[in-house]
Scaffold this motif. Structure first.
Motif, PDB file in Angstrom:
ATOM      1  N   PRO A 157      -0.705   3.671  -5.511  1.00  0.00           N
ATOM      2  CA  PRO A 157      -1.726   3.040  -6.348  1.00  0.00           C
ATOM      3  C   PRO A 157      -1.210   2.630  -7.729  1.00  0.00           C
ATOM      4  O   PRO A 157      -1.624   1.592  -8.252  1.00  0.00           O
ATOM      5  N   GLU A 161      -6.516   1.876  -0.574  1.00  0.00           N
ATOM      6  CA  GLU A 161      -5.798   3.060  -1.036  1.00  0.00           C
ATOM      7  C   GLU A 161      -6.682   4.309  -0.920  1.00  0.00           C
ATOM      8  O   GLU A 161      -6.194   5.402  -0.592  1.00  0.00           O
ATOM      9  N   LEU A 214       0.831  -1.199   0.000  1.00  0.00           N
ATOM     10  CA  LEU A 214       0.000   0.000   0.000  1.00  0.00           C
ATOM     11  C   LEU A 214       0.868   1.253   0.000  1.00  0.00           C
ATOM     12  O   LEU A 214       1.967   1.258   0.545  1.00  0.00           O
TER      13      LEU A 214
END
Length: 205
Positions: free
Chosen positions: A85, A145, A82
């Motif tokens: 993106p 996200e 994470l």
């Protein structure tokens, strides 16, 4: 005792692998409906009793084949990190492209589509273990996200579907329709990377 046990396990796995390979060949050549467990056993060089011990039903062996086709290779089987993106989508896209370009994936799709009306359970296996599982994981990743404030999406599930459709539309579906169509893994990765950039450019904050 340990050596004997290991030997028997190896033999068991070899027989199982032979059964899967034979079933795959017959399903792709004859279709699911016209393939019998007896035919699979004969091609695999196994007795029907041995095959039945491994796979009591034709449905189970088909489900196993689907699982194998959608499993990631060990070097790819890890979740995206994470925080980026773009890199996360590239990871998901390449994983997806890698699976879709496997030898036999297009014939597997053809079998599922051809037999869908008579055997809807095949479509269910294929979706839940394949496309559906990828879509669910990608959607959850995108939601994470969004939660972190790294991307703004009106609908994570629709975005996941859009992303996967871009890749499948260029990597898989031409192969379904054009028997002489071929695409390298590198070309498939490039398509996945471009799809990731398209999504980020569309939704980046």
């Amino acid at each position: 005792m340990g050596t004997k046990s290991t030997y028997h396990e190896r033999i068991k796995e070899e027989k199982r692998a032979c059964a899967i390979a034979a079933a795959e060949e017959l399903f792709f050549e004859k279709g699911y409906a016209r393939t019998t467990l007896a035919q699979i056993a004969k091609l695999a060089g196994l007795s029907t009793g041995t095959l039945f011990n491994h796979f009591p039903t034709k449905e189970l062996i088909f489900e196993t084949i689907v699982k194998h086709f959608w499993e990631l290779d060990p070097e790819w089987d890890f979740p995206p990190v994470l925080g980026s993106p773009l890199q996360g989508l590239i990871k998901f896209g390449r994983d997806y492209a890698c699976v879709l370009t496997r030898d036999g994936m297009a014939p597997l799709f053809r079998v599922v589509i051809a037999e869908a009306k008579q055997f809807p359970e095949l479509s269910l296996f294929h979706y839940e273990l394949g496309e559906g599982a990828v879509h669910q994981k990608l959607t959850q990743y995108l939601l994470d996200e969004v939660q972190l404030g790294n991307i703004n999406l009106p609908d994570a599930a629709k975005t996941a579907n859009e992303f996967m459709s871009i890749i499948a539309g260029q990597v898989l579906w031409p192969k379904m329709l054009l028997l002489d169509f071929s695409i390298s893994r590198e070309q498939a990765f490039q398509i996945a990377d471009e799809a990731a950039h398209m999504i980020i450019n569309k939704y980046a904050r």
